[in-house]
Design an enzyme around this catalytic site. Structure first.
Site, PDB file in Angstrom:
ATOM      1  N   TYR A  66       0.831  -1.207   0.000  1.00 39.17           N
ATOM      2  CA  TYR A  66       0.000   0.000   0.000  1.00 39.17           C
ATOM      3  C   TYR A  66       0.865   1.256   0.000  1.00 39.17           C
ATOM      4  CZ  TYR A  66      -3.485   3.384   1.696  1.00 39.17           C
ATOM      5  OH  TYR A  66      -4.306   4.468   1.840  1.00 39.17           O
ATOM      6  N   LYS A 105       1.075   4.031  -2.990  1.00 40.56           N
ATOM      7  CA  LYS A 105       0.730   5.429  -2.763  1.00 40.56           C
ATOM      8  C   LYS A 105       1.917   6.350  -3.055  1.00 40.56           C
ATOM      9  CE  LYS A 105      -3.602   5.139  -1.596  1.00 40.56           C
ATOM     10  NZ  LYS A 105      -4.615   5.616  -2.563  1.00 40.56           N
TER      11      LYS A 105
END
Length: 300
Positions: free
Chosen positions: A170, A174
């Protein structure tokens, strides 16, 4: 006249949480909205048309205009179809909000290839795929002589900016989106496209485990971020591009990218650092001195 009366905005992951709040705010400001959501679970499994259809129903009940789309951002053809749906339904596309995301948190020592690929596919590839097809549309319009004032809003996270335990995929995705935001802004400015990102703190099904002690905090309402998204889809924001805005309840902050610190350590011979002085140099840069030295070294 509503601020976004002539806007047509595609929102990915628009069926729940932040995406739903963005769709409702955009519609309230006058935009026609393509609500994209395949209805998958928090981990990306399952699916259904319900979430997208429900948000479209809410928008229409309030007098707005919206259409659902249940394709996946991980599919190149689905991403292209999202843009086609906007144009065929509303006549154009003026903005994109890349919000779709899933979570499959794992420590780096137990992370699996499957989980990594799934998270990267939705967040990073999905943001790229939708962005690419939208930019292709706007570039063609600009080359045909039409005046373009388009806007992309990507979604990053504190985990991508500063890291978070258990979120290697994640965080990497990002961080990649932050880089993609900067590059797209540089490439698309000539065509009249502004590209920015938001980093919102919000309580959603994806973030619930991190805010278990703040479940009733109104500052974590996903709707707190949505007025910023709507403004970033307006002509008023067209001067701003390549930036990240952090939203924490009622607080709006500017996030600056990587910067080179003002001080540097010059090589002893002025040309090339030698292995033996690297430890000394790094210690000085971080404000400490190697063992045996009285204090930080002066700049030569």
């Amino acid at each position: 006249m509503a601020a976004l009366e002539n806007a047509v905005v595609l929102v990915t992951g628009g069926g729940r949480g932040l995406g739903r709040a963005h769709c409702l705010e955009l519609a309230a400001q006058g935009a026609a909205v393509v609500v994209n959501d395949p209805g998958v679970g928090r981990d990306g499994d399952g699916g259904g048309a319900g979430p997208a259809a429900d948000v479209v129903a809410e928008i229409k009940a309030a007098g707005g205009n919206a259409v659902p789309h249940t394709g996946s951002v991980t599919s190149w053809t689905d991403a292209a179809d999202m843009v086609r749906t906007a144009v065929s339904t509303f006549g154009t596309l003026t903005g994109v909000v890349n919000n779709a995301g899933i979570l499959r948190d794992e420590m780096i020592t137990s992370a699996t290839e499957q989980a990594w690929d799934a998270v990267i596919a939705v967040h990073l590839k999905g943001t790229f795929a939708v962005t690419r097809h939208a930019c292709d549309f706007w570039r063609a319009q600009a080359k045909a002589g039409r005046q373009i004032d388009a806007h992309i809003v990507n979604t990053v996270s504190g985990a991508g900016l500063w890291g978070n335990i258990g979120q290697s995929a994640y965080s990497a995705a990002k961080a990649g989106i932050a880089g993609l935001t900067a590059v797209t802004a540089l490439e698309m400015r000539r065509y009249g496209v502004a590209v920015n990102a938001i980093s919102p703190l919000a309580l959603t099904r994806m973030s619930a485990q991190f805010f278990s002690d703040r479940g009733s905090d109104p500052a974590l309402d996903p709707a707190c971020a949505s007025p910023v998204v709507a403004w970033l889809q307006s002509a008023e924001s067209s001067w701003l591009t390549g930036q990240i805005l952090r939203i924490d309840g009622g607080k709006l902050s500017r996030v600056d990218g990587y910067t080179e610190a003002p001080h540097h350590y010059p090589a002893a011979d002025g040309a090339r650092l030698q292995y033996g002085e690297i430890g000394q140099a790094v210690s000085w840069l971080w404000g400490t001195a190697p063992r045996g030295l009285a204090g930080p070294l002066p700049v030569r």
